[in-house]
Design a protein around this motif. Structure first.
Motif, mmCIF file in Angstrom:
data_model
loop_
_atom_site.group_PDB
_atom_site.id
_atom_site.type_symbol
_atom_site.label_atom_id
_atom_site.label_comp_id
_atom_site.label_asym_id
_atom_site.label_seq_id
_atom_site.Cartn_x
_atom_site.Cartn_y
_atom_site.Cartn_z
ATOM 1 N N ASN A 108 8.542 12.405 -0.955
ATOM 2 C CA ASN A 108 6.985 12.043 -0.937
ATOM 3 C C ASN A 108 6.747 10.643 -0.108
ATOM 4 N N ILE A 109 5.377 10.417 0.312
ATOM 5 C CA ILE A 109 4.898 9.280 0.715
ATOM 6 C C ILE A 109 3.529 9.132 0.322
ATOM 7 N N ASP A 110 3.590 8.167 -0.827
ATOM 8 C CA ASP A 110 2.186 7.751 -1.451
ATOM 9 C C ASP A 110 1.630 6.346 -0.689
ATOM 10 N N THR A 111 0.385 6.712 -0.399
ATOM 11 C CA THR A 111 -0.377 5.465 0.446
ATOM 12 C C THR A 111 -1.539 5.038 -0.584
ATOM 13 N N ALA A 112 -2.039 3.854 -0.337
ATOM 14 C CA ALA A 112 -3.396 3.677 -1.189
ATOM 15 C C ALA A 112 -4.570 4.378 -0.722
ATOM 16 N N CYS A 113 -4.344 4.819 0.676
ATOM 17 C CA CYS A 113 -5.828 5.352 1.227
ATOM 18 C C CYS A 113 -5.503 6.661 1.282
ATOM 19 N N SER A 114 -4.633 7.416 0.579
ATOM 20 C CA SER A 114 -4.214 8.883 0.492
ATOM 21 C C SER A 114 -3.738 9.652 2.110
ATOM 22 N N MET A 115 -3.121 8.802 2.573
ATOM 23 C CA MET A 115 -2.657 9.293 3.923
ATOM 24 C C MET A 115 -1.019 9.857 3.890
ATOM 25 N N GLY A 116 -0.867 9.644 2.855
ATOM 26 C CA GLY A 116 0.667 10.222 2.454
ATOM 27 C C GLY A 116 1.022 11.469 2.188
ATOM 28 N N PHE A 117 2.071 12.242 1.962
ATOM 29 C CA PHE A 117 2.181 13.667 1.766
ATOM 30 C C PHE A 117 3.263 13.933 0.942
ATOM 31 N N CYS A 118 3.099 15.036 0.532
ATOM 32 C CA CYS A 118 4.128 15.546 -0.677
ATOM 33 C C CYS A 118 5.502 15.903 0.031
ATOM 34 N N ALA A 119 6.623 15.738 -0.889
ATOM 35 C CA ALA A 119 8.113 15.957 -0.388
ATOM 36 C C ALA A 119 8.107 17.217 0.096
ATOM 37 N N GLU A 120 7.321 18.306 -0.328
ATOM 38 C CA GLU A 120 7.422 19.613 0.176
ATOM 39 C C GLU A 120 7.211 19.805 1.708
ATOM 40 N N ALA A 121 5.858 18.910 2.018
ATOM 41 C CA ALA A 121 5.432 19.055 3.414
ATOM 42 C C ALA A 121 6.396 18.347 4.234
ATOM 43 N N ASN A 122 7.209 17.182 3.782
ATOM 44 C CA ASN A 122 8.056 16.579 4.715
ATOM 45 C C ASN A 122 9.178 17.543 4.697
ATOM 46 N N ALA A 123 9.711 18.324 3.799
ATOM 47 C CA ALA A 123 10.854 19.238 4.124
ATOM 48 C C ALA A 123 10.264 20.145 5.114
ATOM 49 N N ILE A 124 9.345 20.975 4.885
ATOM 50 C CA ILE A 124 8.734 22.140 5.772
ATOM 51 C C ILE A 124 8.729 21.328 7.277
ATOM 52 N N GLY A 125 8.230 20.108 7.367
ATOM 53 C CA GLY A 125 8.103 19.388 8.709
ATOM 54 C C GLY A 125 9.517 19.456 9.476
ATOM 55 N N SER A 126 10.522 18.995 8.748
ATOM 56 C CA SER A 126 11.857 19.210 9.107
ATOM 57 C C SER A 126 12.210 20.721 9.512
ATOM 58 N N MET A 127 11.719 21.469 8.806
ATOM 59 C CA MET A 127 12.205 23.010 9.035
ATOM 60 C C MET A 127 11.493 23.487 10.115
ATOM 61 N N ASN A 136 0.752 -1.243 0.024
ATOM 62 C CA ASN A 136 -0.057 0.106 -0.101
ATOM 63 C C ASN A 136 0.753 1.304 -0.013
ATOM 64 N N THR A 137 2.301 1.302 0.143
ATOM 65 C CA THR A 137 2.816 2.500 0.239
ATOM 66 C C THR A 137 4.049 2.366 -0.788
ATOM 67 N N GLU A 138 4.400 3.526 -1.270
ATOM 68 C CA GLU A 138 5.504 3.688 -2.233
ATOM 69 C C GLU A 138 6.107 5.156 -1.705
ATOM 70 N N VAL A 139 7.305 5.215 -1.650
ATOM 71 C CA VAL A 139 8.146 6.492 -1.320
ATOM 72 C C VAL A 139 9.166 6.848 -2.171
ATOM 73 N N GLY A 140 9.591 8.203 -2.255
ATOM 74 C CA GLY A 140 10.955 8.663 -2.866
ATOM 75 C C GLY A 140 10.909 8.589 -4.235
ATOM 76 N N LYS A 141 9.549 8.899 -4.975
ATOM 77 C CA LYS A 141 9.400 9.384 -6.240
ATOM 78 C C LYS A 141 9.750 10.753 -6.563
#
Length: 125
Positions: free
Chosen positions: A44-63, A22-27
Motif C-alpha cells: 500500500n501507499i498512503d498519502t496525506a491527500c488520498s492519492m495513494g492506493f491499496c496493496a491489491e491495486a499495486n499487485a494488480i497493476g504488476s499483473m 505526507n507518505t507512508e508505505v508498506g503497512k
C-alpha cells in the motif's frame, strides 16, 4: 498454490516506512496468483491527500503490466492485523479487470471465499 505459502510471500513484502511527512508505505502487502501460475505482489501507499492506493491495486497493476488479468488466489496482510479482507474498491477493481475474477479465491482470517461471495450486490455498468 497453498495459501500458507502465499501468505508468506505477502508477509515478506511488509516493510512499514515513512517516506516523507505526507507518505507512508508498506503497512499492507498483497500477493496474488494468476491463471498462468505467476505470483504478483504489491504494497500500500498512503498519502496525506488520498492519492495513494491499496496493496491489491499495486499487485494488480504488476499483473496487468505483464499481460495477465485472471486472478486465481489473493491474500492481503497487515503489519498490525494479520490477514485482512480487500476493501470494497479493490473487490470491484478485481472484477472490472476481468469478470472471471469473480471465481478468485480470497483468503480471509476465517477461511477461503470466492470473490463473487464477497460482492453479492456489485456495481455493474
Amino acid at each position: 498454490m497453498k495459501f500458507e505459502e502465499l501468505v508468506k510471500v505477502a508477509e515478506s513484502k511488509l516493510n512499514p516506512q515513512v517516506l516523507s511527512k505526507n507518505t507512508e508505505v508498506g503497512k499492507v502487502a498483497c500477493a496474488l496468483v494468476t491463471a498462468d501460475g505467476n505470483i504478483y505482489t504489491g504494497i500500500n501507499i498512503d498519502t496525506a491527500c488520498s492519492m495513494g492506493f491499496c496493496a491489491e491495486a499495486n499487485a494488480i497493476g504488476s499483473m496487468v503490466t505483464n499481460n495477465e488479468s485472471i486472478i486465481k488466489q489473493v491474500v492481503a496482510v497487515s503489519a498490525n492485523h494479520g490477514i485482512i479482507p480487500p476493501c470494497g474498491r479493490c473487490r470491484e477493481f478485481m472484477v472490472q479487470i476481468n469478470e472471471q475474477n469473480l471465481e478468485a479465491e480470497v483468503l480471509l482470517d476465517d477461511g477461503v471465499y470466492l470473490l463473487k461471495d464477497l460482492l453479492p450486490r456489485r456495481w455493474e455498468h
